[in-house]
Design a protein around this motif. Structure first.
Motif, mmCIF file in Angstrom:
data_model
loop_
_atom_site.group_PDB
_atom_site.id
_atom_site.type_symbol
_atom_site.label_atom_id
_atom_site.label_comp_id
_atom_site.label_asym_id
_atom_site.label_seq_id
_atom_site.Cartn_x
_atom_site.Cartn_y
_atom_site.Cartn_z
ATOM 1 N N GLU A 226 -10.992 5.289 -12.310
ATOM 2 C CA GLU A 226 -10.718 5.670 -10.914
ATOM 3 C C GLU A 226 -11.396 4.690 -9.964
ATOM 4 N N LYS A 227 -12.655 4.425 -10.267
ATOM 5 C CA LYS A 227 -13.463 3.540 -9.436
ATOM 6 C C LYS A 227 -12.937 2.104 -9.518
ATOM 7 N N GLY B 60 -7.469 7.920 -6.580
ATOM 8 C CA GLY B 60 -8.133 9.165 -6.186
ATOM 9 C C GLY B 60 -8.631 9.965 -7.383
ATOM 10 N N GLU B 61 -7.673 10.453 -8.175
ATOM 11 C CA GLU B 61 -8.022 11.166 -9.417
ATOM 12 C C GLU B 61 -7.117 10.648 -10.522
ATOM 13 N N ASP C 247 0.346 14.353 -8.313
ATOM 14 C CA ASP C 247 1.227 13.619 -7.403
ATOM 15 C C ASP C 247 2.171 12.702 -8.194
ATOM 16 N N ASP D 26 -0.724 2.039 -2.709
ATOM 17 C CA ASP D 26 -2.042 2.659 -2.508
ATOM 18 C C ASP D 26 -2.090 4.034 -3.180
ATOM 19 N N PHE D 27 -2.971 4.178 -4.156
ATOM 20 C CA PHE D 27 -3.129 5.469 -4.840
ATOM 21 C C PHE D 27 -4.506 6.077 -4.566
ATOM 22 N N SER D 28 -5.155 5.602 -3.509
ATOM 23 C CA SER D 28 -6.554 5.999 -3.276
ATOM 24 C C SER D 28 -6.699 7.486 -2.937
ATOM 25 N N ALA D 29 -5.598 8.117 -2.547
ATOM 26 C CA ALA D 29 -5.674 9.560 -2.266
ATOM 27 C C ALA D 29 -4.770 10.343 -3.214
ATOM 28 N N SER D 30 -4.385 9.717 -4.318
ATOM 29 C CA SER D 30 -3.415 10.344 -5.229
ATOM 30 C C SER D 30 -4.067 10.919 -6.479
ATOM 31 N N GLN D 31 -3.427 11.950 -6.970
ATOM 32 C CA GLN D 31 -3.814 12.517 -8.263
ATOM 33 C C GLN D 31 -2.764 12.074 -9.291
#
Lengths: 348, 348
Positions: free
Chosen positions: A38-39, A44-45, A179, A304-309
């Motif tokens: 993730e990092k 996101g997740e 997501d 951008d998947f920084s807020a995605s699960q």
């Protein structure tokens, strides 16, 4: 107690009072979150669904337990399929557990015994024909038309029914659909099954939303991406080396209905992802790295998947093809049997 | 969601608020009933605990997740062990997932890369010394005394703590302890862990009774049975090829306190049991067939299990050593690619 997918998801499956409660402990596989990647990737997740933890080491067990249980219900004493890999292993295991005979028809040419090790040890009757895979499949069809033997290749509709339970488990675990679902696409039965599962849970009100389905083929075996069948598919991800997928149309439906995509990744991208997964403690067979390879490709392309699960499906156990893990590893240089010598190697 | 053994059995484990919730999805493995072998062997209820469904394919994951989590809690940045098999695979996977370095010290001589495939792919630093296994272990001890690196060989007490959760799961699944637990005995940590788990659940009132512990060593590596260490243990069941078990005394305590036994089985008996298990759909590594071999030996010796509930522990995945599955299998004779030719082979 772990009940297996038939007992656990009984009311969502086409079973009757006469369907036997067959199980080898399939399903209820781990959904493992991976903070390290993730990092590293800026997601996101990120979860991996470890289908290699099924009893024969692949997702095929979910569908095969259904196919064999229904075969028993329908009075069959034998099952047959054309396969040199995960399908033959699973079919033979469930047949063995049930006391059914299993017959595996394989094409000519050099078949690595390792790919068939499980079918051999579970006791399949293996017949090699002087012909290709399509001819093997045609003989399977003719055998099942003429004799009382159940067809358990992927055209068996119970396979998809059993496999959809993996989507149920993900929703049950997360409390919602993710997501995005990233998944390898070979014969395309699994993307079809997951989408069916997500839709059914959505219709039942068990999931408020639906995931975008993100399927990935190997570049040398990407008929759906290229829009035409591939006569001689090639990829080291053997589990998705398919030139003319049985569930082609259904896979396109899953892609379109979910507003997802089906794209392709190169063998080099697959192997890079394979090693990246392993570096986080997740060991899948090469085909199982196609989803992560696809995710990395999308990220490199700017998505951008920084807020995605996200859930990536690890379809098969890395131990199925451990030769590839040690390719290029070479031997180990020996050092003296002393603390000092070992410290020196470690640079301590 | 599958939480892993630390979260699931938190209150029965030596964890604190500072112990990280590390998991790769270990534990919660299938307990599969086997009606086919119950009938064939005349056993009341026969179950197999499929520890090969753990994320790295063996029971070691239960203890290793504890050992690595505690290493993180204690501020370690690296783990070390001497092992060429299941322990190194598990140690490296959990270290990789946590961002810790893992160091594996292996003895000299021809080491099959296949046995190390997982450690290699998970990214261990592997050092081979010009010495035997004992010397490798001694260097591991010295390294951990001098440097800030956590020892995760079986002398690490957290390993046993994690492994005892398998006994909890069996009781949770059956609602009671079984009458007998059949288990392979190599380094003897696992029989020790199961007995500890059963006793703790019994003391907590979660199990009214305790099982008889039935441990089985390989004839060529049976120090406990013979009453003395074996300098050069030999068996094709490599996972129990141990001449001087670390948990020798504890294993004898488990045997004596439970009024069980520790006996031995030959490699031929192990391989016969290995194939019998596979013929029922259960594929374990050779060492994992020692319990069924022991059960068959007891039955042949006249012991009656017709009213007994038995659990056999399948400690590792058969895919760990699939070469042995195909030994003697040979190739396949080809037949013409026609229905008639295939029918002829089948005798239909």
């Amino acid at each position: 107690m772990k009940q297996g997918v038939i007992e656990h998801y009984r009311k969502y499956l086409p079973v009757t009072d006469k369907t036997p409660s067959l199980t080898l402990g399939e399903g209820d596989t781990p959904l493992v979150r991976c903070p390290k990647l993730e990092k590293e990737l800026g997601v996101g997740e990120l979860y991996f669904k470890l289908e290699g933890c099924n009893p024969t080491g692949s997702f095929k067990d979910r569908g095969m337990v259904m196919a064999v249980a229904k075969a028993i219900e329908d009075g069959f004493k034998a099952v047959v399929c054309a396969s040199t890999g995960n399908t033959s292993a699973s079919a033979t295991a469930y047949a063995a557990a049930s006391g059914l005979e299993s017959i595996i028809i394989i094409p000519s040419g050099k078949i690595a015994l390792g790919k068939l090790a499980q079918a051999i040890v579970y006791g399949a009757k293996i017949i090699q024909i002087k012909g290709n895979f399509d001819q093997a499949l045609q003989i399977v069809f003719k055998l099942t038309e003429k004799h009382k033997v159940a067809l358990v290749n992927s055209v068996n509709p119970y396979r998809i029914e059993g496999q959809k339970t993996a989507a149920f488990e993900i929703v049950d675990a997360l409390g919602k659909a993710p997501d995005y679902l990233f998944i390898p696409v070979g014969n395309a039965g699994n993307i079809t099954a997951y989408w069916k599962g997500f839709k059914e849970y959505h219709q039942l009100g068990k999931a408020a939303s639906l995931p975008k389905m993100m399927g990935f083929q190997a570049e040398g075996a990407a008929p759906i991406v290229r829009g035409h069948a591939i006569a001689e598919p090639e990829t080291l991800a053997t589990a998705i080396r398919i030139g003319n997928p049985a569930s082609w149309k259904k896979a396109e439906e899953a892609r379109d209905e979910s507003v997802g995509l089906i794209d392709m990744v190169s063998d080099a991208e697959i192997m890079a992802a394979y090693h990246k997964m392993a570096s986080a403690g997740i060991f899948g067979e090469p085909a199982s790295a196609a989803p992560l390879a696809g995710l990395i490709k999308r990220i490199k392309g700017g998505q951008d998947f920084s807020a995605s699960q996200i859930v990536c499906v690890v379809t098969g156990n890395g131990l199925k093809d451990s030769d590839i893990a040690i390719k290029g590893a070479g031997g180990f240089s020996e050092t003296e049997a002393s603390l000092g010598a070992v410290e020196k190697v470690l640079g301590w």
